[in-house]
Design a protein around this motif. Sequence first.
Motif, short mmCIF file in Angstrom:
data_model
loop_
_atom_site.label_atom_id
_atom_site.label_comp_id
_atom_site.label_asym_id
_atom_site.label_seq_id
_atom_site.Cartn_x
_atom_site.Cartn_y
_atom_site.Cartn_z
N SER A 94 -7.88 -1.79 -7.19
CA SER A 94 -7.30 -1.72 -5.85
C SER A 94 -8.13 -0.81 -4.94
CB SER A 94 -5.86 -1.22 -5.92
OG SER A 94 -5.31 -1.06 -4.64
N LYS A 99 0.83 -1.21 0.00
CA LYS A 99 0.00 0.00 0.00
C LYS A 99 0.87 1.27 0.00
CE LYS A 99 -4.02 -2.16 2.14
NZ LYS A 99 -4.96 -2.15 3.28
N ASP A 126 -6.10 -1.55 -12.93
CA ASP A 126 -5.55 -2.14 -11.71
C ASP A 126 -5.69 -1.22 -10.50
OD1 ASP A 126 -4.83 -4.49 -13.00
OD2 ASP A 126 -2.90 -3.65 -13.64
N THR A 146 2.17 1.79 -3.46
CA THR A 146 1.13 2.32 -4.32
C THR A 146 0.92 3.82 -4.09
OG1 THR A 146 0.03 0.17 -4.25
CG2 THR A 146 -1.26 2.04 -5.07
N ASN A 204 -10.18 -2.05 -1.64
CA ASN A 204 -9.98 -1.43 -0.32
C ASN A 204 -11.30 -1.02 0.30
OD1 ASN A 204 -7.16 -0.77 0.88
ND2 ASN A 204 -6.88 -0.66 -1.34
#
Length: 469
Positions: A367, A309, A363, A312, A371
Amino acid sequence: MKLRAKLTVFSILIIALAITACCIFVVSFARENTLKQITEAGLAQYDSFYQALESRNLSDGEGFTPLAYRSYLQYQFRSVEDCQEFVFQTGEDMLVNNSGIDPDALLKNGSAVNAKQIGNSSSGVQYFTKTVGTTTVFVASDTIAVGQTKYRVSLVRDVSEETRGINDLAMKCALTGLAVTAAAAALIFLLIYQSLKPIRRLRSGAAELAHGRYESRIPAGGRDELSELAADFNGMADAIEASMDELREKTERQQTFINDLSHEMKTPVTSILLCAETLIGRKVPAETLNRSLERIYDQGVWLERLSQKLSTLVMLQGDIPLRQESVSKLLEAVETGTADALRESRMELLIDCRMDTLVMDFDLLRSALVNLVENARRAGEPGQSIEIHAYDDRIEVTDHGRGIPKEEIARVTEPFYTVDRSRSKKNGGAGLGLALVRQIAVSHGARLAIDSTPGRGTTMRLIFDQGKR
């Protein structure tokens, strides 16, 4: 050399050159005009004298002794009115010389001679102006025939007084030019000194910025170029101050981020070290061994998710290439990615898709939605459902869990912030999920809106700009 010194010196040089040029022009004009008047007056008098001498019909000397004939010619010459400045000669024999100067010698010395046809002169009168010692003379000369002999008749006029006036004028021009240049130099220096005050203020302001005093500004009154430059400088200082404030705020956020990250990682790392210490160098029961290994695994998985995370979040600082993608396929991928966790929690995911395509990074948006579903799962209870609705310009994730207190909603998107820290850690949360979702939304030109009622549930909406559709 400083700028004001350069400007002063160059300005004085330009003024001095201009005054010098004007003086040269004035003196040259005065000299030319004076010489023209001298020449015109001299030639007029010469013409009058020459004609008067011609009208006397001088004898060729027949019947005269040489001495008597010489006296005869002298008498006739001196009998002409205004003969005081004239010379009468033949060759080197000077019959009459009232000036004391030999004009024939001046002609032989290569003086600059002009010629002009006047009266009954056959060859033209030669005339020039020349300085002899301290005397300046005007000479006009021509020959006259008396019988078979040619005599030279010359006007030799002292014009020192007239030419001295030109020299006096030149001196006065020089002195006046010096005085004007000196006065102009003083005025220019004062003017430049006053005009360059804004530059000194600019220099002072630059020094203030160099020492980190970004709030310093320069007074910028007036409408001239230097005032505009001062205003531009103040604008630059405003931009620098804003950038420094932003940088300072960013640094503080980064420091807070690092502090929170250190705090978040401390617990799992400590737990892993304790479990590892328990297993190293001693024999433990199989039950303790399995429990320690499971604990190490769980904490390792949590750290892995945390690092992913964080990576990212860092990646989202730059521009993200977007393209048109199918929304139904996106929601299918979200359903697949969360199926195991929802099954373990005995929860159901309901999908309602009324949107065809969306400009996105598949993607990253997956994500973000994963989440949101994970947050909804942690907030809910077994047997409850989670709903995803995609329609118009938004995608919503709704749960029926414990909800978020109103005063906490504004902070839940901050990195590492969690409403219930103990429960988040127990469920594998790091307080980074919603921060990640907000960053992904921003990269898609969207915003994250949160509606929540404690005890009744929460709806998270990703609202997209229509231009992204």
